[in-house]
Design a protein around this motif. Structure first.
Motif, PDB file in Angstrom:
ATOM      1  N   GLY A 104       0.707   4.201  -2.125  1.00 23.96           N
ATOM      2  CA  GLY A 104       1.325   5.458  -2.520  1.00 23.96           C
ATOM      3  C   GLY A 104       2.484   5.902  -1.656  1.00 23.96           C
ATOM      4  N   TRP A 105       2.886   5.066  -0.711  1.00 23.57           N
ATOM      5  CA  TRP A 105       3.998   5.400   0.189  1.00 23.57           C
ATOM      6  C   TRP A 105       5.078   4.340   0.060  1.00 23.57           C
ATOM      7  CZ3 TRP A 105       3.915   9.645   3.655  1.00 23.57           C
ATOM      8  CH2 TRP A 105       2.695  10.355   3.674  1.00 23.57           C
ATOM      9  N   LEU A 106       6.325   4.756   0.186  1.00 26.07           N
ATOM     10  CA  LEU A 106       7.434   3.813   0.242  1.00 26.07           C
ATOM     11  C   LEU A 106       7.802   3.578   1.698  1.00 26.07           C
ATOM     12  CD1 LEU A 106       9.503   2.234  -1.565  1.00 26.07           C
ATOM     13  CD2 LEU A 106      11.117   4.091  -1.021  1.00 26.07           C
ATOM     14  N   ARG A 107       7.928   2.297   2.072  1.00 27.20           N
ATOM     15  CA  ARG A 107       8.248   1.895   3.433  1.00 27.20           C
ATOM     16  C   ARG A 107       9.397   0.894   3.419  1.00 27.20           C
ATOM     17  NH1 ARG A 107       3.873   2.314   7.265  1.00 27.20           N
ATOM     18  NH2 ARG A 107       2.022   3.307   6.408  1.00 27.20           N
ATOM     19  N   ILE A 454       7.741  13.120   4.508  1.00 22.69           N
ATOM     20  CA  ILE A 454       8.232  11.945   5.225  1.00 22.69           C
ATOM     21  C   ILE A 454       7.531  11.884   6.573  1.00 22.69           C
ATOM     22  CG2 ILE A 454      10.244  10.803   6.229  1.00 22.69           C
ATOM     23  CD1 ILE A 454      11.970  12.302   4.160  1.00 22.69           C
ATOM     24  N   LEU A 455       6.960  10.757   6.895  1.00 24.29           N
ATOM     25  CA  LEU A 455       6.306  10.557   8.187  1.00 24.29           C
ATOM     26  C   LEU A 455       7.029   9.451   8.962  1.00 24.29           C
ATOM     27  CD1 LEU A 455       2.530  10.662   7.182  1.00 24.29           C
ATOM     28  CD2 LEU A 455       3.963  12.539   7.999  1.00 24.29           C
ATOM     29  N   GLY A 456       6.960   9.525  10.290  1.00 28.84           N
ATOM     30  CA  GLY A 456       7.515   8.471  11.131  1.00 28.84           C
ATOM     31  C   GLY A 456       9.021   8.392  11.132  1.00 28.84           C
ATOM     32  N   ALA A 457       9.703   9.483  10.809  1.00 29.55           N
ATOM     33  CA  ALA A 457      11.167   9.463  10.793  1.00 29.55           C
ATOM     34  C   ALA A 457      11.708   9.011  12.137  1.00 29.55           C
ATOM     35  CB  ALA A 457      11.714  10.841  10.437  1.00 29.55           C
ATOM     36  N   HIS A 458      12.835   8.328  12.111  1.00 30.78           N
ATOM     37  CA  HIS A 458      13.527   7.809  13.295  1.00 30.78           C
ATOM     38  C   HIS A 458      12.813   6.621  13.920  1.00 30.78           C
ATOM     39  CE1 HIS A 458      15.949  11.776  14.128  1.00 30.78           C
ATOM     40  NE2 HIS A 458      15.899  11.461  12.836  1.00 30.78           N
ATOM     41  N   SER A 459      11.873   6.019  13.192  1.00 34.97           N
ATOM     42  CA  SER A 459      11.186   4.829  13.694  1.00 34.97           C
ATOM     43  C   SER A 459      10.964   3.865  12.530  1.00 34.97           C
ATOM     44  CB  SER A 459       9.847   5.196  14.326  1.00 34.97           C
ATOM     45  OG  SER A 459       8.839   5.363  13.331  1.00 34.97           O
ATOM     46  N   ASP A 461       8.361   2.940  11.441  1.00 37.51           N
ATOM     47  CA  ASP A 461       7.171   3.371  10.726  1.00 37.51           C
ATOM     48  C   ASP A 461       7.495   4.443   9.677  1.00 37.51           C
ATOM     49  OD1 ASP A 461       4.351   3.189  10.325  1.00 37.51           O
ATOM     50  OD2 ASP A 461       4.088   5.068  11.409  1.00 37.51           O
ATOM     51  N   GLU A 462       8.773   4.765   9.502  1.00 34.37           N
ATOM     52  CA  GLU A 462       9.168   5.799   8.546  1.00 34.37           C
ATOM     53  C   GLU A 462       8.677   5.456   7.142  1.00 34.37           C
ATOM     54  OE1 GLU A 462      13.184   8.031   6.818  1.00 34.37           O
ATOM     55  OE2 GLU A 462      13.372   6.274   8.119  1.00 34.37           O
ATOM     56  N   ARG A 463       8.134   6.461   6.459  1.00 37.97           N
ATOM     57  CA  ARG A 463       7.626   6.272   5.113  1.00 37.97           C
ATOM     58  C   ARG A 463       7.644   7.606   4.372  1.00 37.97           C
ATOM     59  NH1 ARG A 463       4.116   6.603   9.106  1.00 37.97           N
ATOM     60  NH2 ARG A 463       2.089   7.632   8.904  1.00 37.97           N
TER      61      ARG A 463
END
Length: 498
Positions: A104-107, A454-459, A461-463
């Motif tokens: 369910g997440w785009l990476r 959005i989680l993990g921005a600037h890394s 791991d962003e998704r």
């Protein structure tokens, strides 16, 4: 590439995001994307122009009968953070972002995704391209170099924008709306430090600290994650009894990303290697225990390179530099007493380098108070002045003062309740949204900021949560239509919510 994005909903948003993923756009390299968007606008009869700095504006007139509605500015930045894992070679100036869907997440594979702020830009383009939408006068403002210097916003032409309401689409939390943000400044420290030749018994050793999660230096700074530069100074101090001295150093790549890795080349007597490796094994265990639950993937390694020539910092210079970096402010400095739960002042030791005795540090200070930003910069000057370094402040930008009684905010809250059955959380963010700068240039603007999850921005791991993009799109589309109504009195406040 990224054809699978065309199958996601809302299709209009994801198709534009695919264009952004396929067009390299690290900070300072947005020209190709600007040209692509200008061509897209021209093909659809949408007016476009740029200011002297190169910021792009697209304009669409109001729907018939809605010409008197307040003008709306949809605002985002075109550039993205360029971060890749060390084992994933990627040229951000040439290579497209390789995306995939998982649970369910785009990476992205091995790199940052660019959802920050690509999805905000994509949503603004989708609004402009939606001919079924009833709207007032529309402008889309796409700024440059937000991630490195806020340069586009800082150099934005005055007297250029026409709208009265600004929707910043650069937030990253579902169910939240932002009405204020921290200001900040880059603190740059430089020095030419003395070096001396290696002695007959000294050899080169490569010290590596890897495996940290990294993240956004504002949003994630209170999460307790490790800072590779700060932790590496602990390691180097622990190795001081071995007589190790620095030859070169590189830690972090961006001042607004928590550094995930740091590497140092040391000069050290070969007979000290075994004891140094025992020390590192103990320290690795200690650091992992300290970071348990938040960043326990840290690893330390030390290996011989085979070199035995050249120069390293003198013992005194190496000692003083490590001590100064160890003592430098890093992380959360103070929590706000006015906005509970929000960081007031912080500092990120973002990028540290040493080459041939040339030392450079770029730290990013953030604060809800401009006076605290200035004081933190002065502390750097005082500290590093003790080792003969020079300190300067660059790219300072103001914070965004909250306006909790804004009619625009009331409109958004009413729409959020109507569409989602819940009250949005009204927040102030410890990050550098461009709203503070834009508000200084256009003080008449009413502004809010919202976006998808959005989680993990600037890394790497962003998704982004795919379902949240549709929710974000429906809110944005609904708000544009709502604001086109002739009567713009804010709706009455409603009870309930969460």
């Amino acid at each position: 590439m990224n054809a699978h994005l065309d199958q996601l909903a809302p299709q209009a948003v994801w198709q534009h995001f695919r264009t952004l993923c396929n067009t390299p756009r690290p900070s300072g390299h947005e020209a190709a994307l600007v040209a692509t968007l200008e061509a897209w606008a021209a093909a659809r009869g949408i007016a476009h122009d740029r200011d002297a700095y190169g910021n792009l504006r697209l304009k669409k007139p109001a729907s018939p009968g809605r010409e008197s509605a307040p003008g709306i500015i949809l605002q985002g930045h075109l550039d993205m953070v360029a971060q890749a894992n060390a084992d994933h070679p990627h040229d951000f100036t040439r290579d497209p972002i390789d995306t995939y869907v998982e649970d369910g997440w785009l990476r992205a594979r091995g790199t940052t995704l660019g959802a920050d702020n690509g999805l905000g830009v994509a949503a603004a383009l989708a609004i402009l391209g939606d001919d079924s939408l009833v709207h007032g006068p529309l402008e889309a403002l796409f700024t440059l170099e937000e991630e490195t210097s806020m340069g586009g916003a800082l150099q934005l032409a005055e007297g250029w924008l026409e709208g009265q309401l600004l929707l910043n689409l650069d937030s990253e939390d579902r169910g939240e709306v932002y009405i204020g943000c921290a200001g900040g400044a880059d603190v740059v420290v430089e020095a030419q430090l003395p070096t001396s030749a290696l002695s007959a018994d000294e050899r080169h050793y490569r010290l590596a600290l890897t495996g940290l999660r990294g993240g956004h230096s504002g949003i994630d700074i209170a999460r307790g994650r490790g800072n590779a530069n700060r932790l590496m100074m602990r390691v180097l101090r622990a190795l001081a009894p071995s007589g190790a001295r620095l030859i070169d150093y590189q830690g972090g790549t961006l001042r607004n990303a928590l550094p995930r890795e740091a590497f140092a080349t040391l000069a050290m007597a070969a007979e000290e290697l075994a004891a140094a490796q025992v020390c590192l094994a103990t320290l690795e265990e200690e650091l992992r225990a300290e970071l348990a639950g938040v960043d326990e993937g840290l690893t330390l390694s030390l290996s011989a390179t085979g070199d035995a020539a050249g120069e390293a910092l003198t013992p005194t210079a190496s000692h003083l530099l490590v001590d100064a970096l160890h003592a430098a402010p890093c992380g959360v400095e103070r929590m706000s007493t006015e906005v509970p739960g929000v960081v007031e002042t912080s500092n990120n030791l973002g990028v540290v380098s040493l080459t041939s005795g040339r030392f450079r540090l770029c730290a990013l200070v953030r604060s809800l108070r401009d006076s605290a930003t200035r004081d933190m910069a002065d502390r750097f000057s005082a500290l590093f002045g003790l080792i003969g370094a020079r300190t300067r402040v660059e790219n300072a930008y103001p914070g965004w003062a909250p306006a909790p009684d804004s009619p625009l905010l009331e409109r958004f809250k009413h729409l959020h309740r109507a569409q989602l059955g819940a009250e949005p959380a009204v927040k102030v963010i410890h990050a550098g949204l461009e709203c503070g700068i834009l508000g200084g240039k256009y003080p008449q603007l009413e502004m809010i900021s919202f976006g998808p999850q959005i989680l993990g921005a600037h890394s790497p791991d962003e998704r982004v949560e795919i379902d949240s993009v549709d929710e974000f799109w429906q809110l944005l589309r609904g708000l544009v239509e709502d604001l086109a109504a002739a009567d713009r009195k804010p709706p009455p406040a409603a009870g309930g919510g969460r």
